[in-house]
Design a protein around this motif. Structure first.
Motif, PDB file in Angstrom:
ATOM      1  N   THR A  18      20.231 -13.749  72.946  1.00  0.00           N
ATOM      2  CA  THR A  18      21.497 -14.484  72.941  1.00  0.00           C
ATOM      3  C   THR A  18      21.641 -15.175  71.599  1.00  0.00           C
ATOM      4  N   LEU A  19      22.759 -14.927  70.915  1.00  0.00           N
ATOM      5  CA  LEU A  19      23.048 -15.576  69.648  1.00  0.00           C
ATOM      6  C   LEU A  19      24.112 -16.632  69.870  1.00  0.00           C
ATOM      7  N   GLN A  20      23.749 -17.894  69.715  1.00  0.00           N
ATOM      8  CA  GLN A  20      24.693 -18.991  69.870  1.00  0.00           C
ATOM      9  C   GLN A  20      25.192 -19.395  68.488  1.00  0.00           C
ATOM     10  N   LEU A  21      26.479 -19.182  68.228  1.00  0.00           N
ATOM     11  CA  LEU A  21      27.047 -19.437  66.914  1.00  0.00           C
ATOM     12  C   LEU A  21      27.662 -20.831  66.837  1.00  0.00           C
ATOM     13  N   ASP A  22      27.389 -21.529  65.758  1.00  0.00           N
ATOM     14  CA  ASP A  22      28.003 -22.824  65.510  1.00  0.00           C
ATOM     15  C   ASP A  22      29.514 -22.618  65.347  1.00  0.00           C
ATOM     16  N   ASP A  23      30.310 -23.336  66.132  1.00  0.00           N
ATOM     17  CA  ASP A  23      31.759 -23.143  66.062  1.00  0.00           C
ATOM     18  C   ASP A  23      32.453 -24.108  65.096  1.00  0.00           C
ATOM     19  N   GLN A  24      31.649 -24.830  64.294  1.00  0.00           N
ATOM     20  CA  GLN A  24      32.237 -25.781  63.343  1.00  0.00           C
ATOM     21  C   GLN A  24      32.219 -25.268  61.898  1.00  0.00           C
ATOM     22  N   CYS A  25      31.353 -24.322  61.607  1.00  0.00           N
ATOM     23  CA  CYS A  25      31.262 -23.813  60.230  1.00  0.00           C
ATOM     24  C   CYS A  25      32.222 -22.638  60.034  1.00  0.00           C
ATOM     25  N   SER A  26      32.294 -22.147  58.802  1.00  0.00           N
ATOM     26  CA  SER A  26      33.217 -21.048  58.504  1.00  0.00           C
ATOM     27  C   SER A  26      32.665 -19.717  59.013  1.00  0.00           C
ATOM     28  N   TYR A  27      33.580 -18.796  59.230  1.00  0.00           N
ATOM     29  CA  TYR A  27      33.206 -17.451  59.695  1.00  0.00           C
ATOM     30  C   TYR A  27      32.329 -16.762  58.642  1.00  0.00           C
ATOM     31  N   LYS A  28      32.626 -16.989  57.357  1.00  0.00           N
ATOM     32  CA  LYS A  28      31.856 -16.378  56.270  1.00  0.00           C
ATOM     33  C   LYS A  28      30.408 -16.852  56.306  1.00  0.00           C
ATOM     34  N   GLU A  29      30.218 -18.146  56.591  1.00  0.00           N
ATOM     35  CA  GLU A  29      28.856 -18.684  56.670  1.00  0.00           C
ATOM     36  C   GLU A  29      28.086 -18.053  57.835  1.00  0.00           C
TER      37      GLU A  29
END
Length: 228
Positions: A18-29
């Motif tokens: 499971t990959l939990q992505l930070d929803d506050q940073c940019s998509y490019k990051e």
């Protein structure tokens, strides 16, 4: 020097990763860190395929952005994207959900040769006579006699139910399962509810009060009626 916040948390589960992505940073990051983390996690050639679930949190991605994420993951050996989950949905998806969640009321008698076919839950105040048919993508609730055909979960919802004040149908269908007219010892039964038992892949009938325990989501039907 303060270390930068981790943008992707990778957790192993019995189903894969499971990959939990930070929803506050940019998509490019996100893309950059994803490529870096997966590149450092080398696997042996004979390793089995691993399913990956991506959790976006409160982030919305276009289909093009989702495809780019999948591409980065697919380029790493033995990884395959199983699903992408998000707390957000589009307006179109919300409208589609509302359409299927709405309760559609009808006050009429469905006579032989007549058909009611709706999206969402059907509330019929009236009877379904022999030769009549009611169909819904959701549940079917009949405040009257069901003597004809009822088909709930038309689009494949196996959790759908069929309930009637008086139940003596010629045929019951839930999703793709069919139950012919039961061999009643009496002239019919009152306040019964039909549901699909996944364990035996068979349509069963019990008292509505008992079925509610097995289908707790039915309580939302009352809330939707009260909220109009």
């Amino acid at each position: 020097m303060i270390a930068s916040k981790q943008k992707i948390a990778i957790k192993g589960t019995r189903h894969g990763l499971t990959l939990q992505l930070d929803d506050q940073c940019s998509y490019k990051e996100i893309l950059g860190e994803l490529d870096e983390k997966l590149s450092s996690n080398n696997q042996a050639e004979d390793d089995q395929l691993i399913n990956v679930t991506i959790q976006l949190g409160n982030r919305y991605l276009t289909q093009e952005q989702k495809d780019a994420l999948k591409k980065v993951i697919r380029e790493k050996q033995h990884l395959v994207v199983d699903s992408i989950e998000s707390n957000l949905i589009t307006k179109e998806e919300a409208k589609e959900w509302k359409k299927h969640a709405e309760v559609k009321p009808f006050v009429k008698v469905v006579r032989s040769g007549q058909v009611i076919n709706i999206e969402g839950d059907l509330l019929l105040i009236g009877d379904v006579n022999p030769g009549g048919k009611v169909m819904a993508t959701g549940n079917i609730f009949i405040m009257g006699s069901l003597r004809g055909i009822a088909h709930a979960g038309v689009d494949g919802d196996e959790k759908a139910v069929i309930s009637a004040s008086f139940m003596k149908p010629s045929q019951l269908r839930i999703s793709d399962s069919i139950s012919q007219a039961p061999d009643y010892e009496t002239d019919g039964v009152y306040m019964e509810c039909a549901y699909l038992d996944e364990k035996v892949s068979k349509i069963l009938m019990e008292r509505l009060q008992d079925v509610i325990k097995k289908r707790p989501d039915l309580s939302s039907f009352e809330r939707r009626m009260l909220n109009g």
